[in-house]
Design a protein around this motif. Structure first.
Motif, PDB file in Angstrom:
ATOM      1  N   GLN A   1       0.820  -1.210   0.000  1.00 34.01           N
ATOM      2  CA  GLN A   1       0.000   0.000   0.000  1.00 34.01           C
ATOM      3  C   GLN A   1       0.859   1.267   0.000  1.00 34.01           C
ATOM      4  OE1 GLN A   1      -2.571   0.438   3.397  1.00 34.01           O
ATOM      5  NE2 GLN A   1      -3.347   2.405   2.702  1.00 34.01           N
ATOM      6  N   LEU A   2       1.859   1.324   0.864  1.00 33.69           N
ATOM      7  CA  LEU A   2       2.678   2.541   0.953  1.00 33.69           C
ATOM      8  C   LEU A   2       3.521   2.756  -0.308  1.00 33.69           C
ATOM      9  CD1 LEU A   2       3.748   2.441   4.693  1.00 33.69           C
ATOM     10  CD2 LEU A   2       2.106   3.988   3.607  1.00 33.69           C
ATOM     11  N   ILE A   3       4.080   1.702  -0.850  1.00 35.13           N
ATOM     12  CA  ILE A   3       4.895   1.833  -2.058  1.00 35.13           C
ATOM     13  C   ILE A   3       4.013   2.193  -3.256  1.00 35.13           C
ATOM     14  CG2 ILE A   3       6.464   0.625  -3.637  1.00 35.13           C
ATOM     15  CD1 ILE A   3       7.575   1.448  -0.741  1.00 35.13           C
ATOM     16  N   SER A   4       2.836   1.584  -3.355  1.00 36.06           N
ATOM     17  CA  SER A   4       1.945   1.912  -4.476  1.00 36.06           C
ATOM     18  C   SER A   4       1.378   3.334  -4.356  1.00 36.06           C
ATOM     19  CB  SER A   4       0.818   0.892  -4.605  1.00 36.06           C
ATOM     20  OG  SER A   4      -0.057   0.976  -3.514  1.00 36.06           O
ATOM     21  N   SER A   5       1.402   3.906  -3.152  1.00 31.14           N
ATOM     22  CA  SER A   5       0.922   5.287  -2.982  1.00 31.14           C
ATOM     23  C   SER A   5       2.003   6.315  -3.319  1.00 31.14           C
ATOM     24  CB  SER A   5       0.417   5.507  -1.560  1.00 31.14           C
ATOM     25  OG  SER A   5       1.503   5.592  -0.650  1.00 31.14           O
ATOM     26  N   GLY A   6       3.186   5.832  -3.680  1.00 28.25           N
ATOM     27  CA  GLY A   6       4.233   6.743  -4.118  1.00 28.25           C
ATOM     28  C   GLY A   6       5.407   6.912  -3.171  1.00 28.25           C
ATOM     29  N   LEU A   7       5.338   6.303  -1.984  1.00 27.29           N
ATOM     30  CA  LEU A   7       6.486   6.407  -1.085  1.00 27.29           C
ATOM     31  C   LEU A   7       7.612   5.504  -1.566  1.00 27.29           C
ATOM     32  CD1 LEU A   7       4.830   6.493   2.462  1.00 27.29           C
ATOM     33  CD2 LEU A   7       5.575   8.385   1.017  1.00 27.29           C
ATOM     34  N   VAL A   8       8.821   5.900  -1.248  1.00 24.36           N
ATOM     35  CA  VAL A   8      10.002   5.130  -1.636  1.00 24.36           C
ATOM     36  C   VAL A   8      10.587   4.495  -0.387  1.00 24.36           C
ATOM     37  CG1 VAL A   8      12.327   5.292  -2.608  1.00 24.36           C
ATOM     38  CG2 VAL A   8      10.469   6.681  -3.569  1.00 24.36           C
ATOM     39  N   ALA A   9      10.828   3.203  -0.445  1.00 22.51           N
ATOM     40  CA  ALA A   9      11.434   2.511   0.693  1.00 22.51           C
ATOM     41  C   ALA A   9      12.896   2.933   0.817  1.00 22.51           C
ATOM     42  CB  ALA A   9      11.325   0.998   0.518  1.00 22.51           C
ATOM     43  N   THR A  10      13.263   3.399   2.008  1.00 22.74           N
ATOM     44  CA  THR A  10      14.665   3.744   2.269  1.00 22.74           C
ATOM     45  C   THR A  10      15.402   2.546   2.845  1.00 22.74           C
ATOM     46  OG1 THR A  10      14.074   4.618   4.449  1.00 22.74           O
ATOM     47  CG2 THR A  10      14.173   6.185   2.606  1.00 22.74           C
ATOM     48  N   MET A  11      14.651   1.529   3.212  1.00 23.23           N
ATOM     49  CA  MET A  11      15.183   0.236   3.634  1.00 23.23           C
ATOM     50  C   MET A  11      14.231  -0.798   3.055  1.00 23.23           C
ATOM     51  SD  MET A  11      14.919  -1.454   7.304  1.00 23.23           S
ATOM     52  CE  MET A  11      16.260  -1.456   8.337  1.00 23.23           C
ATOM     53  N   PRO A  12      14.752  -1.811   2.372  1.00 24.45           N
ATOM     54  CA  PRO A  12      13.861  -2.771   1.712  1.00 24.45           C
ATOM     55  C   PRO A  12      13.101  -3.633   2.715  1.00 24.45           C
ATOM     56  CG  PRO A  12      16.128  -3.522   1.582  1.00 24.45           C
ATOM     57  CD  PRO A  12      16.166  -2.146   2.187  1.00 24.45           C
TER      58      PRO A  12
ATOM     59  N   PRO B   1      16.843 -11.168  11.712  1.00 18.82           N
ATOM     60  CA  PRO B   1      17.051 -12.255  12.668  1.00 18.82           C
ATOM     61  C   PRO B   1      16.633 -11.907  14.094  1.00 18.82           C
ATOM     62  CG  PRO B   1      19.164 -11.287  12.038  1.00 18.82           C
ATOM     63  CD  PRO B   1      18.112 -10.676  11.155  1.00 18.82           C
ATOM     64  N   TRP B   2      16.535 -10.613  14.422  1.00 14.87           N
ATOM     65  CA  TRP B   2      16.162 -10.237  15.791  1.00 14.87           C
ATOM     66  C   TRP B   2      14.668 -10.374  16.056  1.00 14.87           C
ATOM     67  CZ3 TRP B   2      18.791  -6.945  12.454  1.00 14.87           C
ATOM     68  CH2 TRP B   2      18.002  -6.012  11.757  1.00 14.87           C
ATOM     69  N   GLY B   3      13.891 -10.762  15.038  1.00 13.12           N
ATOM     70  CA  GLY B   3      12.493 -11.093  15.295  1.00 13.12           C
ATOM     71  C   GLY B   3      11.469 -10.181  14.679  1.00 13.12           C
ATOM     72  N   ASP B   4      11.765  -9.623  13.523  1.00 12.06           N
ATOM     73  CA  ASP B   4      10.735  -8.872  12.812  1.00 12.06           C
ATOM     74  C   ASP B   4      10.966  -8.941  11.314  1.00 12.06           C
ATOM     75  OD1 ASP B   4      12.313  -6.679  11.784  1.00 12.06           O
ATOM     76  OD2 ASP B   4      11.960  -5.495  13.573  1.00 12.06           O
ATOM     77  N   ARG B   5       9.942  -8.524  10.590  1.00  9.49           N
ATOM     78  CA  ARG B   5      10.004  -8.348   9.141  1.00  9.49           C
ATOM     79  C   ARG B   5       9.591  -6.908   8.928  1.00  9.49           C
ATOM     80  NH1 ARG B   5       9.903 -10.654   4.175  1.00  9.49           N
ATOM     81  NH2 ARG B   5       8.321 -10.025   2.657  1.00  9.49           N
ATOM     82  N   GLY B   6      10.432  -6.113   8.255  1.00  9.77           N
ATOM     83  CA  GLY B   6      10.099  -4.713   8.146  1.00  9.77           C
ATOM     84  C   GLY B   6      10.790  -3.992   7.006  1.00  9.77           C
ATOM     85  N   PHE B   7      10.427  -2.718   6.882  1.00 15.02           N
ATOM     86  CA  PHE B   7      10.985  -1.821   5.878  1.00 15.02           C
ATOM     87  C   PHE B   7      10.893  -0.408   6.431  1.00 15.02           C
ATOM     88  CE2 PHE B   7       6.487  -1.737   5.126  1.00 15.02           C
ATOM     89  CZ  PHE B   7       6.193  -0.467   4.675  1.00 15.02           C
ATOM     90  N   ALA B   8      11.493   0.552   5.733  1.00 15.96           N
ATOM     91  CA  ALA B   8      11.452   1.939   6.198  1.00 15.96           C
ATOM     92  C   ALA B   8      11.152   2.889   5.053  1.00 15.96           C
ATOM     93  CB  ALA B   8      12.773   2.322   6.859  1.00 15.96           C
ATOM     94  N   VAL B   9      10.501   3.996   5.407  1.00 15.36           N
ATOM     95  CA  VAL B   9      10.246   5.137   4.528  1.00 15.36           C
ATOM     96  C   VAL B   9      10.584   6.382   5.340  1.00 15.36           C
ATOM     97  CG1 VAL B   9       8.463   3.963   3.158  1.00 15.36           C
ATOM     98  CG2 VAL B   9       7.805   5.291   5.176  1.00 15.36           C
ATOM     99  N   GLN B  10      10.483   7.560   4.728  1.00 15.82           N
ATOM    100  CA  GLN B  10      10.713   8.808   5.452  1.00 15.82           C
ATOM    101  C   GLN B  10       9.507   9.718   5.338  1.00 15.82           C
ATOM    102  OE1 GLN B  10      14.454  10.358   3.867  1.00 15.82           O
ATOM    103  NE2 GLN B  10      15.391   9.886   5.832  1.00 15.82           N
TER     104      GLN B  10
END
Length: 130
Positions: A80-91, A96-105
């Protein structure tokens, strides 16, 4: 002290831009807006405030500031966030510490880390405390 709520207030020249960003991309609800100060609610006692600099008050330099947003459906949020035009600054990736994630600004340069919990790898399990 036992605070009943902790919420950051960012001093910025981009109050309206910040408000609109969080409404559009994070479904924030505006609970107060006088133009130079806005309070945004995200549910579950999560809120952010943005305020224009007042006399003798500098705007915040958000370099190094990250807000963590835990969600239940990380892949759907990413799409949703990527299709709305935001760019991931972290894929989007598993960590391994226990999450699945990404980052935007956000418009202020604040890193927004969006993640969902997952089982940590064996080397990180000993670091979790009950």
């Amino acid at each position: 002290m036992q605070p009943t709520l902790l919420s950051p207030c960012i001093i910025t020249t981009k109050v309206a831009e910040s408000r609109d960003f969080y409404i559009k991309h994070f479904a924030a609800k505006v609970t107060f807006d006088c133009g130079w100060y806005v309070n945004l609610e995200f549910g579950n006692n999560a809120s952010l405030q943005f305020m224009a600099p007042q006399p003798d008050q500098a705007a915040c330099n958000p370099v190094g500031l990250t807000y963590n947003f835990r969600v239940s459906e990380i892949d759907a949020e990413y799409d949703q966030l990527i299709s709305s035009g935001l760019v991931a600054t972290m894929p989007l990736e598993d960590h391994p510490w226990g999450d699945r994630g990404f980052a935007v600004q956000d418009p202020n340069g604040i890193v927004l880390y969006i993640y969902a919990d997952r089982e940590p790898s064996p080397e990180f399990k000993p670091y979790f405390k009950s």
